[in-house]
Write a protein that holds these residues in place. Structure first.
Motif: not given
Length: 95
Positions: A41-63
């Motif tokens: 969420d904090k990273i999203n806030t840093i890039f908020d209103n910049t037109g950034a495309v953000i992709n998230l991918k969890k590791s195999k075990n989800g940690k």
């Protein structure tokens, strides 16, 4: 990144970005964070209103979660500024 000398790292990065890209340009950031934290969420806030495309991918075990961010920036200084902002977040690994 060289944690012992971040300014040297940023200076070298600035030179490489200046030599290899035409600006403005799209830039891809990659970070690794613990999934069960508020860091995403904090990273999203840093890039908020910049037109950034953000992709998230969890590791195999989800940690852990990989956060890939593509954003169009005006120059190498803007790239470094975002790295420094994210660098203030403890526990975020920049790739």
């Amino acid at each position: 990144m060289d944690e012992n000398n971040p300014e040297e790292f940023y200076k070298k990065l600035h030179e490489q970005l200046s030599e290899t890209s035409k600006w403005p340009s799209d830039y891809l950031y990659k970070f690794i964070v613990e999934t069960a934290s508020d860091k995403i969420d904090k990273i999203n806030t840093i890039f908020d209103n910049t037109g950034a495309v953000i992709n998230l991918k969890k590791s195999k075990n989800g940690k852990y979660t990989s956060v890939s961010i593509t954003v169009n920036l005006k120059n190498p200084d803007a790239v470094i500024e975002k790295y420094k902002e994210v660098g203030k977040l403890e526990g975020v690994i920049s790739l």
